[in-house]
Design an enzyme around this catalytic site. Structure first.
Site, PDB file in Angstrom:
ATOM      1  N   HIS A   8       0.850  -1.294   0.057  1.00 16.62           N
ATOM      2  CA  HIS A   8       0.122   0.073   0.018  1.00 16.62           C
ATOM      3  C   HIS A   8       0.942   1.208  -0.019  1.00 16.62           C
ATOM      4  O   HIS A   8       1.969   1.185   0.178  1.00 16.62           O
ATOM      5  CB  HIS A   8      -0.847  -0.013   1.300  1.00 16.62           C
TER       6      HIS A   8
ATOM      7  N   LYS B  88      -0.981   4.739   4.726  1.00 16.74           N
ATOM      8  CA  LYS B  88      -1.614   3.837   5.384  1.00 16.74           C
ATOM      9  C   LYS B  88      -1.544   3.890   6.829  1.00 16.74           C
ATOM     10  O   LYS B  88      -0.425   3.577   7.331  1.00 16.74           O
ATOM     11  CB  LYS B  88      -1.693   2.537   4.655  1.00 16.74           C
TER      12      LYS B  88
HETATM   13  N1  LIG Z   1     -12.841  -0.502   2.072  1.00 13.48           N
HETATM   14  C1  LIG Z   1     -12.117  -0.192   1.037  1.00 13.48           C
HETATM   15  O1  LIG Z   1     -12.188  -0.815  -0.182  1.00 13.48           O
HETATM   16  C2  LIG Z   1     -11.046   0.817   0.998  1.00 13.48           C
HETATM   17  C3  LIG Z   1     -10.725   1.313   2.276  1.00 13.48           C
HETATM   18  N2  LIG Z   1      -9.810   2.106   2.594  1.00 13.48           N
HETATM   19  C4  LIG Z   1      -9.948   2.714   4.024  1.00 13.48           C
HETATM   20  O2  LIG Z   1     -10.825   3.821   4.058  1.00 13.48           O
HETATM   21  C5  LIG Z   1     -10.105   4.732   5.151  1.00 13.48           C
HETATM   22  C6  LIG Z   1      -9.878   5.929   4.516  1.00 13.48           C
HETATM   23  O3  LIG Z   1      -8.943   5.795   3.467  1.00 13.48           O
HETATM   24  P1  LIG Z   1      -8.158   7.105   2.480  1.00 13.48           P
HETATM   25  O4  LIG Z   1      -9.091   7.964   1.943  1.00 13.48           O
HETATM   26  O5  LIG Z   1      -7.260   6.542   1.798  1.00 13.48           O
HETATM   27  O6  LIG Z   1      -7.599   8.000   3.639  1.00 13.48           O
HETATM   28  P2  LIG Z   1      -7.195   9.428   3.903  1.00 13.48           P
HETATM   29  O7  LIG Z   1      -6.215   9.818   5.151  1.00 13.48           O
HETATM   30  O8  LIG Z   1      -6.849  10.100   2.529  1.00 13.48           O
HETATM   31  O9  LIG Z   1      -8.679  10.103   4.355  1.00 13.48           O
HETATM   32  C7  LIG Z   1      -9.439   9.965   5.773  1.00 13.48           C
HETATM   33  C8  LIG Z   1      -9.967  11.291   5.982  1.00 13.48           C
HETATM   34  O10 LIG Z   1     -10.677  11.131   7.306  1.00 13.48           O
HETATM   35  C9  LIG Z   1     -10.451  12.479   7.849  1.00 13.48           C
HETATM   36  N3  LIG Z   1     -10.753  12.277   9.247  1.00 13.48           N
HETATM   37  C10 LIG Z   1      -9.816  11.699  10.259  1.00 13.48           C
HETATM   38  N4  LIG Z   1     -10.704  11.678  11.390  1.00 13.48           N
HETATM   39  C11 LIG Z   1     -11.961  12.114  11.062  1.00 13.48           C
HETATM   40  C12 LIG Z   1     -13.175  12.540  11.740  1.00 13.48           C
HETATM   41  N5  LIG Z   1     -13.157  12.414  13.384  1.00 13.48           N
HETATM   42  N6  LIG Z   1     -14.363  12.948  11.227  1.00 13.48           N
HETATM   43  C13 LIG Z   1     -14.266  13.027   9.740  1.00 13.48           C
HETATM   44  N7  LIG Z   1     -13.012  12.985   9.072  1.00 13.48           N
HETATM   45  C14 LIG Z   1     -12.063  12.487   9.699  1.00 13.48           C
HETATM   46  C15 LIG Z   1      -8.937  12.734   7.625  1.00 13.48           C
HETATM   47  O11 LIG Z   1      -8.654  13.984   7.780  1.00 13.48           O
HETATM   48  P3  LIG Z   1      -6.954  14.242   8.245  1.00 13.48           P
HETATM   49  O12 LIG Z   1      -6.296  13.649   7.321  1.00 13.48           O
HETATM   50  O13 LIG Z   1      -7.170  15.984   8.041  1.00 13.48           O
HETATM   51  O14 LIG Z   1      -6.951  13.975   9.810  1.00 13.48           O
HETATM   52  C16 LIG Z   1      -8.986  12.504   5.997  1.00 13.48           C
HETATM   53  O15 LIG Z   1      -9.303  13.705   5.315  1.00 13.48           O
HETATM   54  C17 LIG Z   1      -8.812   3.849   5.512  1.00 13.48           C
HETATM   55  O16 LIG Z   1      -9.246   3.312   6.655  1.00 13.48           O
HETATM   56  C18 LIG Z   1      -8.395   3.108   4.432  1.00 13.48           C
HETATM   57  O17 LIG Z   1      -7.939   1.967   5.057  1.00 13.48           O
HETATM   58  C19 LIG Z   1      -9.275   2.841   1.717  1.00 13.48           C
HETATM   59  C20 LIG Z   1      -9.528   2.534   0.309  1.00 13.48           C
HETATM   60  C21 LIG Z   1     -10.389   1.187  -0.035  1.00 13.48           C
HETATM   61  O1  LIG Z   2      -5.822   2.171   3.083  1.00 13.79           O
HETATM   62  C1  LIG Z   2      -5.985   1.837   1.719  1.00 13.79           C
HETATM   63  O2  LIG Z   2      -5.700   2.389   0.825  1.00 13.79           O
HETATM   64  C2  LIG Z   2      -6.869   0.616   1.559  1.00 13.79           C
HETATM   65  N1  LIG Z   2      -7.415  -0.046   2.859  1.00 13.79           N
HETATM   66  C3  LIG Z   2      -7.937  -1.237   2.625  1.00 13.79           C
HETATM   67  C4  LIG Z   2      -7.368  -2.322   3.359  1.00 13.79           C
HETATM   68  O3  LIG Z   2      -6.932  -2.067   4.365  1.00 13.79           O
HETATM   69  O4  LIG Z   2      -7.453  -3.644   2.952  1.00 13.79           O
HETATM   70  C5  LIG Z   2      -8.493  -1.544   1.112  1.00 13.79           C
HETATM   71  C6  LIG Z   2      -7.733  -1.166   0.155  1.00 13.79           C
HETATM   72  O5  LIG Z   2      -6.669  -2.168   0.305  1.00 13.79           O
HETATM   73  C7  LIG Z   2      -7.129   0.141   0.346  1.00 13.79           C
END
Ligand SMILES: NC(=O)C1=CN([C@@H]2O[C@H](COP(=O)(O)OP(=O)(O)OC[C@H]3O[C@@H](n4cnc5c(N)ncnc54)[C@H](OP(=O)(O)O)[C@@H]3O)[C@@H](O)[C@H]2O)C=CC1
Ligand SMILES: O=C(O)C1=N[C@H](C(=O)O)C[C@H](O)C1
Length: 267
Positions: free
Chosen positions: A156, A160
């Site tokens: 990743h 992450k």
């Molecule tokens: N299920 C799936 O297919 C996928 C899951 N994911 C997961 O999704 C999550 C997000 O991923 P990603 O978008 O890449 O991460 P990012 O860090 O880009 O986005 C997370 C966002 O959430 C914000 N945040 C933190 N705390 C709060 C809060 N209390 N209220 C609202 N917003 C908040 C962060 O702000 P700040 O950074 O300013 O603290 C940031 O803008 C991760 O857990 C990732 O593992 C990701 C990709 C695919």
């Molecule tokens: O953090 C990410 O980017 C992602 N998180 C998910 C995971 O923990 O498996 C899904 C995907 O791999 C992207």
């Protein structure tokens, strides 16, 4: 015409959140009621997504949002810590969570499962929304019936927070359903540097790579006598997850329990 689903998005500023906003905006039967972002309380959604068509206020917390708005589904794409808090809070308030955020322990999943069933509410926790990743996990579980020696390498981007990834943990769980616990490698194996062999999950070794340039990738390696099988999936961008988010938002409305993994709602 399909019934409109009223959605609140937590984490609109994030990499996934920005992509999810576009999905909601272009899906006729999704209506963004509001968003939750602890840094943008009081702003309108255009602050994050200038071209967004509808009006939606951003709340600093989910508590404030629940107090002021009526909605059906919470889509959470925040952080492991916040995602858990939001999932419990939503269910307690009669809202159906679709959680893409990873980092849930088995105990937390069990507690949420009980809460969703008691409330008779749908809840989807999807460690990976990409169809190719779901197939990669399903194929891995199929292969594990025949190959018992398995190592997982998940790769990743370096922003992450959780390791191993939710996808790797889910893959292990799906493999565990068909493979008995097995000690792999040499019984007298020694790590001269801590962590060299990765995490040991029921005998399977899981290695987490974090590097700039990566998005989300996983390969599952199966070793046998004189042969090696590799099953690999690559997400090249976050658009890869959006068809899964759409299905999850639609399907969560029809459920009255928690579903962990999109493979459980795919035909
Ligand atoms: N299920 C799936 O297919 C996928 C899951 N994911 C997961 O999704 C999550 C997000 O991923 P990603 O978008 O890449 O991460 P990012 O860090 O880009 O986005 C997370 C966002 O959430 C914000 N945040 C933190 N705390 C709060 C809060 N209390 N209220 C609202 N917003 C908040 C962060 O702000 P700040 O950074 O300013 O603290 C940031 O803008 C991760 O857990 C990732 O593992 C990701 C990709 C695919
Ligand atoms: O953090 C990410 O980017 C992602 N998180 C998910 C995971 O923990 O498996 C899904 C995907 O791999 C992207």
């Amino acid at each position: 015409m399909e019934k409109v689903i009223r959605v609140v998005l937590a984490g609109p500023r994030g990499k996934m959140g920005i992509e999810a906003l576009q999905l909601i905006d272009r899906t006729e039967h999704f209506h963004l009621v509001a968003a939750v972002d602890y840094k943008l309380g009081g702003e309108q959604i255009q602050k994050v997504s200038p071209g967004f068509k509808g009006e939606a206020k951003i709340y600093e917390t989910l508590e404030q949002c629940i107090e002021n708005e009526s909605f059906d589904v919470l889509v959470d794409l925040t952080t492991p810590e916040i995602g858990k808090k939001h999932a419990f809070l939503a269910l307690k308030n009669g809202i159906r969570p679709v959680i893409g955020t990873t980092g849930f322990t088995k105990e937390e999943l069990d507690d949420l499962k009980e809460l969703a069933s008691n409330k008779e509410l749908g809840c989807i926790i999807a460690p990976n929304f990409a169809i190719g990743a779901i197939l990669m996990m399903k194929f891995s579980a199929m292969a594990a019936k025949y190959f018992k020696d398995i190592e997982i390498i998940e790769l990743h981007h370096d922003q992450k927070l959780d390791a191993p990834s939710g996808t790797a943990l889910k893959t292990v769980q799906m493999i565990e359903e068909v493979r008995e616990s097995k000690v792999q490698g040499h019984p007298n194996e020694v790590e001269t540097e801590a962590g060299a062999r990765g995490a040991d999950l029921n005998g399977m070794r899981v290695h987490s790579v974090r590097l700039p340039g990566l998005v989300a990738h996983q390969q599952v390696l199966f070793g046998g006598d004189g042969q090696l099988l590799t099953i690999r999936h690559d997400s090249m961008n976050r658009a890869s997850f959006m068809s899964g988010v759409k299905v999850a938002v639609e399907e969560v409305m029809k459920l009255s329990e928690l579903v962990y993994g999109l493979e459980n709602i795919m035909d």
